[in-house]
Design a protein around this motif. Sequence first.
Motif, short mmCIF file in Angstrom:
data_model
loop_
_atom_site.label_atom_id
_atom_site.label_comp_id
_atom_site.label_asym_id
_atom_site.label_seq_id
_atom_site.Cartn_x
_atom_site.Cartn_y
_atom_site.Cartn_z
N LEU A 44 -64.05 14.03 88.60
CA LEU A 44 -62.73 14.12 87.97
C LEU A 44 -62.66 13.63 86.73
N LYS A 45 -63.34 12.64 86.43
CA LYS A 45 -63.30 11.81 85.01
C LYS A 45 -63.84 12.88 83.98
N ASN A 46 -64.52 13.76 84.27
CA ASN A 46 -65.00 14.82 83.42
C ASN A 46 -63.80 15.80 83.02
N ASP A 47 -62.91 15.92 83.79
CA ASP A 47 -61.75 16.82 83.63
C ASP A 47 -60.55 16.11 82.42
N ASN A 48 -60.70 16.55 81.47
CA ASN A 48 -59.74 16.29 80.30
C ASN A 48 -58.39 16.95 80.34
N ARG A 49 -58.00 17.77 80.98
CA ARG A 49 -56.84 18.45 80.99
C ARG A 49 -55.50 17.80 81.30
N LEU A 50 -54.44 18.47 80.80
CA LEU A 50 -53.18 17.74 81.18
C LEU A 50 -53.21 18.12 82.90
N PRO A 51 -52.46 17.40 83.56
CA PRO A 51 -51.96 17.26 85.03
C PRO A 51 -51.26 18.98 85.05
N PRO A 52 -51.45 19.79 86.12
CA PRO A 52 -50.58 20.85 86.31
C PRO A 52 -49.09 20.47 86.30
N TYR A 53 -48.74 19.19 86.80
CA TYR A 53 -47.32 18.92 86.76
C TYR A 53 -47.01 17.87 86.19
N ILE A 54 -45.82 17.71 85.56
CA ILE A 54 -45.16 16.57 84.88
C ILE A 54 -43.80 16.62 85.22
N GLY A 55 -43.27 15.19 85.66
CA GLY A 55 -41.88 15.09 86.05
C GLY A 55 -41.24 13.93 85.09
N ILE A 56 -40.30 14.12 84.51
CA ILE A 56 -39.58 13.36 83.34
C ILE A 56 -38.24 12.92 83.94
N SER A 57 -37.98 11.62 84.25
CA SER A 57 -36.64 10.97 84.49
C SER A 57 -35.92 10.89 83.19
N LEU A 58 -34.76 11.50 83.19
CA LEU A 58 -34.13 11.45 81.51
C LEU A 58 -33.06 10.36 81.81
N THR A 59 -32.51 9.85 82.69
CA THR A 59 -31.63 8.79 82.84
C THR A 59 -31.41 8.36 84.67
N TYR A 60 -30.89 7.28 84.56
CA TYR A 60 -30.48 6.89 86.03
C TYR A 60 -29.12 6.97 86.06
N LYS A 61 -28.23 7.49 84.99
CA LYS A 61 -26.88 7.51 85.16
C LYS A 61 -26.52 8.68 86.21
N CYS A 62 -25.51 8.48 86.63
CA CYS A 62 -25.00 9.62 87.54
C CYS A 62 -23.37 9.62 87.71
N ASN A 63 -23.02 10.82 87.81
CA ASN A 63 -21.21 10.90 87.84
C ASN A 63 -21.01 11.03 89.50
N LEU A 64 -21.96 10.90 90.35
CA LEU A 64 -21.57 10.97 91.91
C LEU A 64 -22.10 9.58 92.47
N HIS A 65 -21.80 9.38 93.52
CA HIS A 65 -22.30 8.18 94.26
C HIS A 65 -22.68 8.73 95.75
N CYS A 66 -23.72 9.27 95.82
CA CYS A 66 -24.22 9.91 97.10
C CYS A 66 -24.62 8.75 98.15
N GLN A 67 -24.07 8.78 99.25
CA GLN A 67 -24.37 7.83 100.49
C GLN A 67 -25.57 7.65 100.70
N MET A 68 -26.55 8.73 100.66
CA MET A 68 -28.14 8.69 101.18
C MET A 68 -29.01 8.64 99.97
N CYS A 69 -28.39 8.26 98.61
CA CYS A 69 -29.09 8.23 97.50
C CYS A 69 -29.79 7.02 97.47
N PHE A 70 -31.23 7.12 97.18
CA PHE A 70 -32.04 5.76 96.97
C PHE A 70 -32.13 5.20 95.86
N GLN A 71 -31.38 5.93 94.85
CA GLN A 71 -31.12 5.26 93.52
C GLN A 71 -29.97 4.65 93.24
N ASN A 72 -28.95 4.40 94.03
CA ASN A 72 -27.60 4.00 93.80
C ASN A 72 -27.95 2.62 93.17
N ASP A 73 -29.05 1.78 93.38
CA ASP A 73 -29.19 0.51 92.77
C ASP A 73 -29.56 0.46 91.34
#
Length: 394
Positions: A44-73
């Motif tokens: 694998l260390k010979n593979d210099n390509r980008l990963p096929p998937y990239i996720g970017i979190s733009l903010t933790y701010k939210c206009n709701l407060h979902c009861q089951m959300c793991f990010q409320n804190d």
Amino acid sequence: MWTKEFLSEEQLAFYKLHPWYYQEFEKFSIHTKEIIESYKNGNLKNDNRLPPYIGISLTYKCNLHCQMCFQNDRTKYTNEITTKRLNEISDEIASWGNKPWITLWGGEPLLNRDFRNIYLQFQNSAGVLTVLTNGILLRYYFDLIGDMNFQTVWVVSIDGTEAIHDDIRGKKGSFRKTLDNLKEAVKIRERTKSKNVFGVQITITKKNIESISELCETLITIGVDWIVLNHLWFLNYVESENYKKELLDFDFLEVSKTISSDGFVLDNSLIPDPILVKKVIDECKQKSKHGTLIWSMPNYDSSETNSHYNKDKPQKQAISCYKNLVKMDIDVDGSVVGCKQFPDLTYGNITNNSLKTVWLNNLRFQMEDKIIDSQGLSICHMCPDKALSKAYQE
């Protein structure tokens, strides 16, 4: 996601309804398989390509407060990566050769004041661009949805019929805003023939399970492309504490001072009966028609459903998590973390380093080896992406 070998028939049918989407997905599928095979063969260390998937979190701010959300804190987190740096990252991605599948999420990503500019920038560097949103602010971006130059997967979260959704989301009127925006967005797509896809994700809880079937019928009428029924992701106290102990073995990485697993410990008021869960999922799948496809994540049988919701005893399954081989998760401050849901292990930061420097960092390989050797952590048995492990298990 990941590779087509373990997708359900419903998911494969959805991809084939959208040729541009399916063509891109096949490229990501091949890339993902190549990476995992290279890892198993020690190359694998010979593979210099980008990963096929990239996720970017733009903010933790939210206009709701979902009861089951793991990010409320995490909503008070303010040290967000700058738009200037994100634009530079997008330019680097564009120059690196292979275009990844990029997901923008949060918090509520549309709350980022520069969302429009960020969205337009990543349109140039993504093979497929996905936006995860609660849909309340979607109306401000109808012009983007109607633009023929863009192809985006908009994933909107809705958690029940009106009164139930508003209760779970902690804001009266949120259901009506989201549904009206989604309905208009689909109309714009149909009118302009733009390359946009609209999916809805529903998290199954004890509070909404009786309303899910009716909600699916409403969404089918609107004309959404797919509906995914997400099993509730939660831990008991012992599992959370075991995970905290397991993190001590990763002393070669930066470990968060505030451990995320506490946000997944839920009280019984949200945890549904597994028999009813399976019944509702099966009923909803039968409603798939007129191009709207319905599936569940993870795609459990009855035995697996029972096991998922039986939390009397702590659980741990032998899982070879390959996510860090094929996906880069970037947290709001630029930290590159081992898991977006549990951003407790950091192996680099893109604020002052190039994407390539962080991705090819030896710490990532050490972390992956440790996770594989441990056969997963105490949090991993409920992960919707564990199908990637199952598909390539020795």
